[in-house]
Enzyme design. Structure first.
Site, PDB file in Angstrom:
ATOM      1  CB  CYS A   7      -0.807  -0.016   1.171  1.00 33.96           C
ATOM      2  SG  CYS A   7      -1.756  -1.383   1.512  1.00 33.96           S
ATOM      3  N   GLY A  34      -1.264   0.288  -5.010  1.00 32.59           N
ATOM      4  CA  GLY A  34      -2.412  -0.068  -4.728  1.00 32.59           C
ATOM      5  C   GLY A  34      -3.461   0.551  -5.510  1.00 32.59           C
ATOM      6  CG  ASN A 108     -10.962  14.118  15.058  1.00 27.89           C
ATOM      7  OD1 ASN A 108     -10.289  15.019  15.781  1.00 27.89           O
ATOM      8  ND2 ASN A 108     -12.051  14.578  14.449  1.00 27.89           N
ATOM      9  N   GLY A 109      -8.321  12.603  17.936  1.00 29.14           N
ATOM     10  CA  GLY A 109      -8.439  12.557  19.300  1.00 29.14           C
ATOM     11  C   GLY A 109      -7.314  13.037  20.097  1.00 29.14           C
ATOM     12  CE1 TYR A 212       4.613  -6.440 -10.626  1.00 25.40           C
ATOM     13  CE2 TYR A 212       4.220  -6.217  -8.242  1.00 25.40           C
ATOM     14  CZ  TYR A 212       3.602  -6.189  -9.627  1.00 25.40           C
ATOM     15  OH  TYR A 212       2.497  -6.134  -9.929  1.00 25.40           O
ATOM     16  CB  SER A 253       7.634  -4.905 -13.331  1.00 27.39           C
ATOM     17  OG  SER A 253       6.455  -5.875 -14.014  1.00 27.39           O
ATOM     18  CG  ASP A 315       7.377 -10.660 -16.604  1.00 28.04           C
ATOM     19  OD1 ASP A 315       7.410  -9.555 -16.031  1.00 28.04           O
ATOM     20  OD2 ASP A 315       6.378 -11.221 -16.656  1.00 28.04           O
ATOM     21  CG  ASP A 316       8.399  -8.604 -12.214  1.00 29.03           C
ATOM     22  OD1 ASP A 316       7.489  -8.515 -13.352  1.00 29.03           O
ATOM     23  OD2 ASP A 316       8.129  -8.957 -11.283  1.00 29.03           O
ATOM     24  CB  CYS A 352       5.573 -12.367   1.539  1.00 22.76           C
ATOM     25  SG  CYS A 352       6.009 -10.774   2.026  1.00 22.76           S
ATOM     26  CB  CYS A 403      13.241  -9.233   4.115  1.00 29.01           C
ATOM     27  SG  CYS A 403      12.129 -10.513   4.339  1.00 29.01           S
ATOM     28  CB  CYS A 406       9.155 -14.273  -1.068  1.00 26.34           C
ATOM     29  SG  CYS A 406      10.072 -13.027  -1.671  1.00 26.34           S
TER      30      CYS A 406
END
Ligand code: AMP
Length: 415
Positions: A7, A34, A108-109, A212, A253, A315-316, A352, A403, A406
């Site tokens: 994201c 995303g 909101n606090g 990617y 990619s 390709d990636d 992952c 990391c 995967c």
């Protein structure tokens, strides 16, 4: 609910206002992270407003919505498309809830710094966090640094973004990346860094960001994403030389790695595949049986580039193998005499747990077949994956650890 880490996050504190529009532009530049849903929350005179929905940034926001959202602080989010998570309630910014993964929070606090610090200590996994209270904008990078988060300035404005390409899109200057575990608190024009969760040098940024996920014009941990991909292509050409007439990349990619392959091998680079620009990843894919149709709508092969030629296709990555199989057959239909398939990532052999949407082992082609079986299934004349050793050489400028769980099944934290 599971929040997927690729994201994209964008946040701004600007005493001169119009933060909603800047965030809108910033999210536009992060759309590749995303496409499922997006949202913007703003603070105007201590009052929080927000707008979020499923869909692309350009579809969800209209000028009247941005006018209504105008404020002096904002956080925005683009949500990654995952299986079965397309509901509106999954759109962010959220009002605080933690699961694994990225979290853009508009709170909101009466949020105090100590509250955020304590919460971060208890979180394990990959996340970047933007928290907004009526007076503060707080940015947090997870202590392992799995996901990128950078900071920039535009006049008096302080801006945070998942990738540097979003800073450039809004005319801001890149200042620095947040260190793993770092919390940056912005209050008006004051910026303070809290480093009590920083663990020193043990960072583990997701190496798949380079391969990617990130946009090629971003710089992550000091390393240009474009150059990392080009390096991957060069290394592939060195590891697995081939006799061929043209090198092509699978858009988008695979293009940078294909360029690197062509440079290293001396085989000319060509545009062998054209991608329909109007297809996002939200494209409604027909069922598995008509995946072929989906690839045909996304990609067209250029006979003028590949007919009568021995083609290197880069390709990636290969996940299930379905896309590669279709592309190989498109190229053969267009007259390619040989198709040599190169993946600029090693085979995916493990899931992952830190946010990249890699399917379970039973769906990963490399978990279930030998390389020769995969080659046969894909229908290529030869099939090559970047080695793990080479993978670790793609980002020589990066000032972080990685990391690569995967590709190895070994993770930096217990899963
Ligand atoms: P597949 O048909 O499953 O082998 O798909 C391979 C394609 O999926 C590659 O061309 C990648 O660009 C793309 N890809 C790799 N990882 C991801 C991901 N996490 N989310 C969406 N697409 C991906």
């Amino acid at each position: 609910m599971s929040i997927h880490e690729e994201c994209g996050l964008f946040g701004i504190s600007d005493p001169h206002g119009d933060c909603a529009r800047t965030t809108y532009y910033g999210l536009y530049a992060l759309q590749h992270r995303g496409q499922e849903a997006c949202g913007i929350a703003t603070i105007n005179q201590r009052v929080l407003s927000f707008h979020k929905d499923v869909g692309l940034v350009g579809d969800v926001f209209h000028p009247d919505v941005l006018d209504r959202l105008n404020g002096t602080m904002a956080v925005g989010h683009v949500r990654y498309a995952t299986t079965g998570g397309g509901q509106r309630e999954n759109a962010q910014p959220l009002t605080l809830k933690y699961v694994k993964g990225t979290l853009a929070v508009a709170h909101n606090g009466n949020l105090v710094n100590a509250g955020v610090c304590r919460a971060v200590k208890g979180l394990r996994g990959a996340f970047s966090l933007l928290v907004m209270s009526p007076q503060k904008l707080i940015a947090v990078r997870d202590p392992w640094g799995f996901r990128p988060l950078c900071m920039g300035r535009r006049g008096d404005a302080v801006i945070f973004a998942s990738e540097s390409c979003a800073l450039h899109a809004v005319g801001a200057q890149f200042e620095r990346e947040l260190d793993p575990g770092e919390i940056v608190v912005v209050e008006g024009t004051q910026v303070r860094s809290i480093r009590e969760n920083c663990q020193g040098s043990s960072s583990h940024m997701c190496i798949f960001e380079y391969i990617y996920f990130a946009r090629p014009d971003s710089v992550l941990c000091g390393q240009s994403v474009h150059l990392a991909r080009r390096n991957a292509g060069r290394l592939l050409a060195r590891e697995f030389p081939v006799e061929a007439d043209v090198v092509i990349g699978v858009p988008d990619s695979g293009l940078d790695a294909a360029m690197g392959f062509a440079e290293e091998s001396g085989i000319p680079y060509g545009v062998g595949l054209v991608k329909n620009r109007y297809i996002g990843r939200t494209f409604i894919t027909p069922g598995q049986e008509s995946r072929e149709q989906a690839v045909r709508i996304k990609l067209g092969a250029l006979a003028s580039c590949v007919a009568g030629k021995r083609v290197v296709m880069v390709d990636d990555s290969i996940v299930r193998g379905t896309t590669s199989k279709q592309i190989v057959s498109l190229l053969r239909e267009a007259g390619a005499t040989e198709v040599h398939m190169y993946s600029s990532a090693p085979p995916f052999i493990a899931p992952c747990y830190f946010g990249t949407d890699i399917p379970d082992r039973d769906a990963l082609i490399a978990c279930n077949y030998t390389q020769e079986e995969m080659r046969e299934m894909i229908g290529a004349d030869s099939l090559h994956f970047l080695s793990l050793e080479a993978l670790h050489q793609i980002a020589p400028q990066a000032d972080c650890g990685f990391c690569d769980g995967c590709f190895t099944g070994t993770y930096p934290i217990e899963v």
